[in-house]
Design a protein around this motif. Structure first.
Motif, PDB file in Angstrom:
ATOM      1  N   VAL A  18       0.842  -1.184   0.000  1.00 36.82           N
ATOM      2  CA  VAL A  18       0.000   0.000   0.000  1.00 36.82           C
ATOM      3  C   VAL A  18       0.880   1.238   0.000  1.00 36.82           C
ATOM      4  N   TYR A  19       0.725   2.055  -0.993  1.00 35.21           N
ATOM      5  CA  TYR A  19       1.405   3.331  -1.047  1.00 35.21           C
ATOM      6  C   TYR A  19       0.384   4.342  -1.556  1.00 35.21           C
ATOM      7  N   ALA A  20      -0.456   4.781  -0.669  1.00 36.67           N
ATOM      8  CA  ALA A  20      -1.510   5.734  -0.993  1.00 36.67           C
ATOM      9  C   ALA A  20      -1.392   6.909  -0.048  1.00 36.67           C
ATOM     10  N   GLU A  21      -2.205   7.913  -0.290  1.00 37.65           N
ATOM     11  CA  GLU A  21      -2.133   9.070   0.575  1.00 37.65           C
ATOM     12  C   GLU A  21      -2.717   8.799   1.953  1.00 37.65           C
ATOM     13  N   ASP A  22      -3.855   8.120   2.026  1.00 37.04           N
ATOM     14  CA  ASP A  22      -4.490   7.849   3.313  1.00 37.04           C
ATOM     15  C   ASP A  22      -4.581   6.348   3.560  1.00 37.04           C
ATOM     16  N   VAL A  23      -4.120   5.935   4.722  1.00 35.94           N
ATOM     17  CA  VAL A  23      -4.295   4.568   5.181  1.00 35.94           C
ATOM     18  C   VAL A  23      -5.167   4.645   6.421  1.00 35.94           C
ATOM     19  N   LYS A  24      -6.311   4.007   6.358  1.00 35.08           N
ATOM     20  CA  LYS A  24      -7.271   4.082   7.456  1.00 35.08           C
ATOM     21  C   LYS A  24      -6.939   3.062   8.533  1.00 35.08           C
ATOM     22  N   ILE A  25      -6.969   3.504   9.783  1.00 37.39           N
ATOM     23  CA  ILE A  25      -6.753   2.665  10.953  1.00 37.39           C
ATOM     24  C   ILE A  25      -8.020   2.724  11.795  1.00 37.39           C
ATOM     25  N   GLY A  26      -8.650   1.577  12.035  1.00 37.98           N
ATOM     26  CA  GLY A  26      -9.865   1.536  12.827  1.00 37.98           C
ATOM     27  C   GLY A  26      -9.578   1.668  14.313  1.00 37.98           C
ATOM     28  N   ILE A  27     -10.424   2.401  15.000  1.00 37.24           N
ATOM     29  CA  ILE A  27     -10.376   2.493  16.462  1.00 37.24           C
ATOM     30  C   ILE A  27     -11.683   1.875  16.943  1.00 37.24           C
ATOM     31  N   LEU A  28     -11.594   0.628  17.410  1.00 34.87           N
ATOM     32  CA  LEU A  28     -12.753  -0.184  17.785  1.00 34.87           C
ATOM     33  C   LEU A  28     -12.829  -0.271  19.307  1.00 34.87           C
ATOM     34  N   VAL A  29     -13.596   0.656  19.911  1.00 31.67           N
ATOM     35  CA  VAL A  29     -13.688   0.713  21.367  1.00 31.67           C
ATOM     36  C   VAL A  29     -15.132   0.942  21.791  1.00 31.67           C
ATOM     37  N   GLY A  30     -15.403   0.777  23.079  1.00 33.30           N
ATOM     38  CA  GLY A  30     -16.749   0.939  23.615  1.00 33.30           C
ATOM     39  C   GLY A  30     -17.099   2.388  23.903  1.00 33.30           C
ATOM     40  N   PHE A  31     -17.450   3.142  22.862  1.00 34.47           N
ATOM     41  CA  PHE A  31     -17.848   4.539  23.063  1.00 34.47           C
ATOM     42  C   PHE A  31     -19.147   4.625  23.852  1.00 34.47           C
ATOM     43  N   THR A  32     -19.928   3.538  23.835  1.00 30.49           N
ATOM     44  CA  THR A  32     -21.110   3.420  24.676  1.00 30.49           C
ATOM     45  C   THR A  32     -20.936   2.158  25.512  1.00 30.49           C
ATOM     46  N   GLY A  33     -21.674   2.051  26.598  1.00 31.68           N
ATOM     47  CA  GLY A  33     -21.579   0.855  27.423  1.00 31.68           C
ATOM     48  C   GLY A  33     -20.851   1.106  28.728  1.00 31.68           C
ATOM     49  N   PRO A  34     -20.486   0.018  29.424  1.00 34.06           N
ATOM     50  CA  PRO A  34     -20.000   0.129  30.798  1.00 34.06           C
ATOM     51  C   PRO A  34     -18.632   0.791  30.988  1.00 34.06           C
TER      52      PRO A  34
END
Length: 143
Positions: A18-34
């Motif tokens: 991959v050599y592109a301008e934007d590489v997306k990184i997911g942030i998978l966390v509990g924004f809702t919940g306990p």
């Protein structure tokens, strides 16, 4: 975390070509919940690490890391899996930071990330079962 993120990003980019301008990184966390009171800081720290990686000058090919957030509610493995699936299939992330709760991490790793060859780095999952995942070297935890 910064060094791990830089190393992970470099290996992902090199391995995938991959050599592109934007590489997306997911942030998978509990924004809702306990544990939502904790996730604001954790997600913020992940974004700071991405910014530091971008600002470091060590990413090649004009690459810029971009955060894409998704909610797990932490204790809902089905919600985590659905969010991971969206991150990978719709948002086309190259890697995922998260999930935070072990059950969510295991479910989303087994159902989505591992089959799609996407790296996951959990900053909070503590279950020893994560160590034993048949993950082809794709799932890490820093807790």
């Amino acid at each position: 975390m910064k060094k791990l993120l830089l190393a992970s990003a470099a290996s992902i980019l090199t391995a995938s070509g991959v050599y592109a301008e934007d590489v997306k990184i997911g942030i998978l966390v509990g924004f809702t919940g306990p544990i939502e009171s904790l996730t604001v800081g954790i997600a913020g720290a992940a974004k700071i690490a991405l910014k530091e990686a971008n600002d470091s000058g060590k990413l090649t090919g004009g690459v810029t890391l971009q955060a894409v957030e998704a909610d797990t509610t932490c204790v809902d493995a089905a919600a985590a899996t659905a969010s991971a699936n969206r991150l990978i299939t719709s948002d086309a992330v190259a890697a995922i930071i998260g999930a935070l709760c072990s059950g969510s991490t295991i479910a989303s790793a087994n159902s989505v990330a591992i089959p799609n060859g996407v790296v996951m780095v959990s900053p909070a999952s503590t279950s020893p079962a994560i160590t034993g995942l048949d993950d082809d070297g794709l799932v890490f935890r820093t807790a």
